[in-house]
Design an enzyme around this catalytic site. Sequence first.
Site, mmCIF file in Angstrom:
data_model
loop_
_atom_site.group_PDB
_atom_site.id
_atom_site.type_symbol
_atom_site.label_atom_id
_atom_site.label_comp_id
_atom_site.label_asym_id
_atom_site.label_seq_id
_atom_site.Cartn_x
_atom_site.Cartn_y
_atom_site.Cartn_z
ATOM 1 N N ASP A 1 2.526 1.170 6.890
ATOM 2 C CA ASP A 1 1.431 2.082 6.582
ATOM 3 C C ASP A 1 1.527 3.327 7.471
ATOM 4 O O ASP A 1 1.552 4.470 6.992
ATOM 5 C CB ASP A 1 0.113 1.330 6.830
ATOM 6 N N TYR B 1 -3.504 -6.933 6.626
ATOM 7 C CA TYR B 1 -4.541 -6.415 5.744
ATOM 8 C C TYR B 1 -5.052 -7.479 4.781
ATOM 9 O O TYR B 1 -6.042 -7.268 4.077
ATOM 10 C CB TYR B 1 -4.034 -5.208 4.952
#
Lengths: 368, 368
Positions: free
Chosen positions: A250, A142
């Site tokens: 996540d 990310y």
Amino acid sequence: MPNPSLLILPGDGIGPEVMTEVRKVIDWFGANKNVTFDVAEDLVGGAAYDEHGVPLHDDTMAMAQKVDAVLLGAVGGPKYDDLDFSVKPERGLLRLRKEMDLFANLRPAQCFDALADFSSLKKDVVSGLDIMIVRELTSGIYFGEPRGIQDDNEGGRVGVNTQRYTTEEIRRVARAAFELARKRGNRVCSMEKANVMESGILWREEVQWVHDHEYQDVELSHMYADAGAMQLVRWPKQFDVIVTDNLFGDLLSDAAAMLTGSLGMLPSASLGKPMENGRPKALYEPVHGSAPDIAGTGKANPIACILSFAMALRYSFDMQDHADLVEGAVEAVLAQGIRTADLLGEDGKSPVSTSEMGDAIIAAMGGS
Amino acid sequence: MPNPSLLILPGDGIGPEVMTEVRKVIDWFGANKNVTFDVAEDLVGGAAYDEHGVPLHDDTMAMAQKVDAVLLGAVGGPKYDDLDFSVKPERGLLRLRKEMDLFANLRPAQCFDALADFSSLKKDVVSGLDIMIVRELTSGIYFGEPRGIQDDNEGGRVGVNTQRYTTEEIRRVARAAFELARKRGNRVCSMEKANVMESGILWREEVQWVHDHEYQDVELSHMYADAGAMQLVRWPKQFDVIVTDNLFGDLLSDAAAMLTGSLGMLPSASLGKPMENGRPKALYEPVHGSAPDIAGTGKANPIACILSFAMALRYSFDMQDHADLVEGAVEAVLAQGIRTADLLGEDGKSPVSTSEMGDAIIAAMGGS
Ligand SMILES: [Mg+2]
Ligand SMILES: [Mg+2]
């Protein structure tokens, strides 16, 4: 020793309402346990934008760096949907995480017996579930460069992101996981895809290194992340602490949260490096959002935010007994059948309000 | 029109045993439905290594490229654990996937009513579940360059992998998903992390483009992959076809498979571009492995391999009725309580053998 210090950032939507109930719990400790917190309160998210034109004022950021722990309610709401990306409410939260360098995201998945029926899983699979997922939060795909979308030479486009982990990024989050395990079941399972990703091979080797050099007393196992997703669904109680990277964490932490069936109940912590006083940089917040649709109606469930404060007691202030007391009170209240609207099924019972739930928890804590 | 052609690669462990039962089904179609397949059989995996010193002979590869569909049993076993990486049994399967360019991996997650008790999820959540995950299989972070582990300049290391998707890679797998949806519930949900990954933004835009230009009749929705993981656990029946990238598909398809509770029952297909005859390049195989511990004992469950053949009937040969017939026979046999050892709980019933299960399915198909 000075009083432990807390910065409270209620934020938007139901944030201020649930935080009011946390204040009751904080006050209770002052009145009953002689534990006084120095509490400051400030704005974050849309509330900060309304006041300052930014979702986190520099003064608030500076204060967050100085206190022992930050407790945040929730940010965001439809009122702010059209704001420029740079000043959206969520940017306030991201700035806190980034500047405090909160690399270890702790996501407990705990299932209270009284609520096991809310889970889509069978009762015996989830009742009493108590696992902790430690997700690396500041690196990985990310954040890695290069990234972006470019035109290729044939009329199409190419989208690129980069997964990138360093030795030190892996070791520090592994240490956080091993430390946690020592206070729990003393077992860590590390998840990656070392079979197909070099960054996963490095992850596995570095976690193993930290274990072998610093935490030989903790049991360590490794699992591929896809097998981990399977095992979380099949028999989640096999795990104690799971440590994994930003992307896998996540998905896996959200799947694990959903196992419990009551997402509105779950707290979280994000921890960074130890400060001079030995306490880690720390931000505590409920997993749920700002729920603007029910803000101001007294329907919000304050439990996730109260449990986030219990995590602060445990992980910032090393007050295990006090944390147990809060968590035990929540469990007792639920066992009594006391429910906010979100926890009621079809059985016609009437819900308690946000404030009544807070009072019930205070009552269950005992004392005056 | 020539007979449809099949290359059968039984492979290792229980592969040959379960494939024997598939042959019965194939023969049944010849005897009862006047559908004759031209069947060739060859070696793959450890069996090929034992014979040729490689896990897939060039002649076998050439044959796989020529036939209408390849049906594979399973590969691998402890006997081959110490082989060099380049000749491990799994490399034979990977070579097939790569040289046939099988970019769309179809992973159905189907729960037979009779087996719903095997799931860790509540019966009403999974009984009758029938979803299809389409995973991109030849690109993304498991293949992207640059990749590797390097020393940094400070005594540590850095692990890197690259997620990389092109317009055409996304569009072709999206088309596969839309085509499938048209034969099913006509709904596609595309999953990525467009909120934090540019490759996810491109994924979302290109899937939307294919929808808007070629499949407006199919309902398309988008979901972040972490929310997708949650929703698969919460209420999987909300989905029809899910299309996602290689990495997310790896985790989500395994989690979805585990929802059904009977991993040994699940088939899969990997499809590539259409050949000259209009049929896609295709490889069908059970999700389960070679189970060397029970090989040769008659305990293997042939259902996943038989259902893989049913997928071939459906997706390579457009024989929907015949596929329904096979799947219906499997369902009927399970409803009768006929169970191989892997499907028996603690209730003291005695299991049928691999071959008895095959015979029971044949009997349920009717005819002679
Ligand atoms: Mg998430
Ligand atoms: Mg997998």
